[in-house]
Design an enzyme around this catalytic site. Structure first.
Site, mmCIF file in Angstrom:
data_model
loop_
_atom_site.group_PDB
_atom_site.id
_atom_site.type_symbol
_atom_site.label_atom_id
_atom_site.label_comp_id
_atom_site.label_asym_id
_atom_site.label_seq_id
_atom_site.Cartn_x
_atom_site.Cartn_y
_atom_site.Cartn_z
ATOM 1 N N ASP A 67 76.138 -24.957 -17.696
ATOM 2 C CA ASP A 67 76.993 -24.328 -16.653
ATOM 3 C C ASP A 67 78.366 -25.369 -16.505
ATOM 4 O O ASP A 67 78.233 -26.414 -17.080
ATOM 5 C CB ASP A 67 76.400 -24.394 -15.150
ATOM 6 C CG ASP A 67 75.484 -25.412 -14.853
ATOM 7 O OD1 ASP A 67 75.813 -26.396 -15.282
ATOM 8 O OD2 ASP A 67 74.515 -25.194 -14.114
ATOM 9 N N ASN A 136 67.008 -24.917 -3.525
ATOM 10 C CA ASN A 136 66.448 -23.712 -3.275
ATOM 11 C C ASN A 136 65.839 -23.029 -4.398
ATOM 12 O O ASN A 136 65.908 -21.559 -4.447
ATOM 13 C CB ASN A 136 67.854 -22.934 -2.871
ATOM 14 C CG ASN A 136 68.966 -22.878 -3.919
ATOM 15 O OD1 ASN A 136 68.668 -23.355 -5.019
ATOM 16 N ND2 ASN A 136 70.323 -22.497 -3.502
ATOM 17 N N HIS A 138 67.176 -22.979 -7.718
ATOM 18 C CA HIS A 138 68.114 -22.382 -8.746
ATOM 19 C C HIS A 138 67.879 -23.250 -9.848
ATOM 20 O O HIS A 138 67.566 -24.328 -10.168
ATOM 21 C CB HIS A 138 69.699 -22.362 -8.129
ATOM 22 C CG HIS A 138 70.196 -23.716 -8.002
ATOM 23 N ND1 HIS A 138 71.138 -23.953 -6.966
ATOM 24 C CD2 HIS A 138 70.387 -24.973 -8.923
ATOM 25 C CE1 HIS A 138 71.860 -25.327 -7.115
ATOM 26 N NE2 HIS A 138 71.310 -25.663 -8.413
ATOM 27 N N GLU A 143 71.630 -18.771 -8.380
ATOM 28 C CA GLU A 143 71.186 -18.812 -7.009
ATOM 29 C C GLU A 143 70.179 -17.979 -6.800
ATOM 30 O O GLU A 143 70.043 -16.877 -7.467
ATOM 31 C CB GLU A 143 72.588 -18.731 -6.124
ATOM 32 C CG GLU A 143 73.322 -19.521 -6.391
ATOM 33 C CD GLU A 143 73.212 -21.199 -5.858
ATOM 34 O OE1 GLU A 143 72.137 -21.646 -5.792
ATOM 35 O OE2 GLU A 143 74.156 -21.785 -5.328
HETATM 36 C C1 GLP Z 1 73.339 -28.708 -9.837
HETATM 37 C C2 GLP Z 1 72.994 -28.036 -11.211
HETATM 38 C C3 GLP Z 1 71.937 -27.866 -11.715
HETATM 39 C C4 GLP Z 1 70.966 -29.026 -11.269
HETATM 40 C C5 GLP Z 1 70.837 -28.696 -9.865
HETATM 41 C C6 GLP Z 1 70.120 -29.927 -9.318
HETATM 42 O O1 GLP Z 1 74.068 -27.751 -8.836
HETATM 43 N N1 GLP Z 1 74.104 -26.813 -11.581
HETATM 44 O O2 GLP Z 1 71.738 -27.705 -13.220
HETATM 45 O O3 GLP Z 1 69.641 -28.821 -11.888
HETATM 46 O O4 GLP Z 1 72.080 -28.762 -8.931
HETATM 47 O O5 GLP Z 1 70.998 -31.205 -8.932
HETATM 48 P P1 GLP Z 1 70.460 -32.630 -8.541
HETATM 49 O O6 GLP Z 1 69.777 -33.001 -10.007
HETATM 50 O O7 GLP Z 1 71.685 -33.392 -8.435
HETATM 51 O O8 GLP Z 1 69.529 -32.671 -7.407
#
Ligand code: GLP
Length: 259
Positions: A67, A136, A138, A143
């Site tokens: 992404d 959440n 995702h 989402e």
């Molecule tokens: C982000 C990314 C995801 C990631 C998630 C968790 O927004 N788009 O690919 O897995 O949220 O992030 P973190 O590892 O900082 O908790």
């Protein structure tokens, strides 16, 4: 689904790095799906160490990130392009044109999303997809209520996700509201995927993903449909799993299954 509960977060990051290194050893020209997020940073630190000591060679690989934020130029320090350059690509020595992220600054982001799915297909599909998970549930930026059949497209971020990611942006700077993300169907087409989750903030989402119903309410639950999915957890992220004893019996210490 393989559920690997490692001794601590560091061991979980190393286990994830090992799985990626094994995939590259088996196929030096592997197509790797990569992920950002704080959870992944220790994985990339392990990979940089292995690049430095010569035990890992990524020069023949092709990469596709999950992404990218809409509206950030690739040279913005918090763009996922700049983040990946810093965390891995600068050290990996593969040609930049084989490191793919959606272009969040494209004039037509909807067309860019379609192009990105086509580029993955043209590369032969993804051999191994790394994933994190949002609090959440995702994956990528899919989402809750994202279609389980979704392709790469633009998604509006939830307030929860924007707040979680605000820590990476300056206080005078709003966290982006939109992202281009691989779709859930795109992710499910990877030939193998590995999701890493660490810390208590992920425990509820992990329980829903692994043991909850298959539901768009928890996008990561779609991985229940994936024929080769591995969940790598630390004890805190595994804390809400009802069948935790079973997973630890099958994969002691997060190692290979005892047969
Ligand atoms: C982000 C990314 C995801 C990631 C998630 C968790 O927004 N788009 O690919 O897995 O949220 O992030 P973190 O590892 O900082 O908790």
């Amino acid at each position: 689904m393989r559920v690997l509960i490692c001794h601590d977060a560091g061991a979980a990051a190393r286990r994830t790095a090992d799985i990626l290194c094994d995939a590259v050893a088996a196929r030096p020209a592997a197509v790797l799906g990569l992920a950002t997020g704080g959870t992944m940073e220790p994985v990339y630190a392990v990979l940089r160490d292995r690049l430095a000591d010569g035990s890992l060679d990524l020069t023949a690989t092709t990469t596709f990130n999950l992404d990218e934020y809409v509206g950030l130029q690739g040279d913005h320090p918090q763009s996922y392009r700049a983040t990946m350059d810093r965390l891995l690509f600068d050290a990996a020595g593969l040609p930049r044109d084989r490191t793919h992220l959606p272009d969040g600054a494209a004039p037509d982001v909807a067309a860019e999303a379609v192009r990105y799915d086509a580029a993955i297909a043209a590369a032969g599909g993804i051999d191994l997809q790394l994933l994190g998970i949002g609090g959440n549930g995702h994956i990528g930026f899919n989402e809750p209520t994202s279609s389980l059949g979704s392709r790469t497209r633009v998604k509006t971020l939830t307030a929860e996700t924007r707040n979680a990611n605000a820590r990476f942006f300056g206080t005078d700077e709003a966290a982006p509201r939109f992202a281009i993300t691989m779709g859930i169907a795109t992710i499910l087409e990877s030939r193998a995927c590995v999701l890493l989750a660490t810390g208590p903030g992920k425990a509820a989402a992990i329980a829903a993903a692994i043991e909850g119903p298959l539901s768009a309410a928890c996008p990561a639950s779609a991985l229940q449909l994936h024929p080769n999915a591995t969940m790598v957890l630390d004890p805190a992220a595994a804390a809400d799993l009802r069948l935790r004893d079973y997973y630890e019996t099958v994969h002691p210490g997060g190692g290979e299954a005892l047969l």
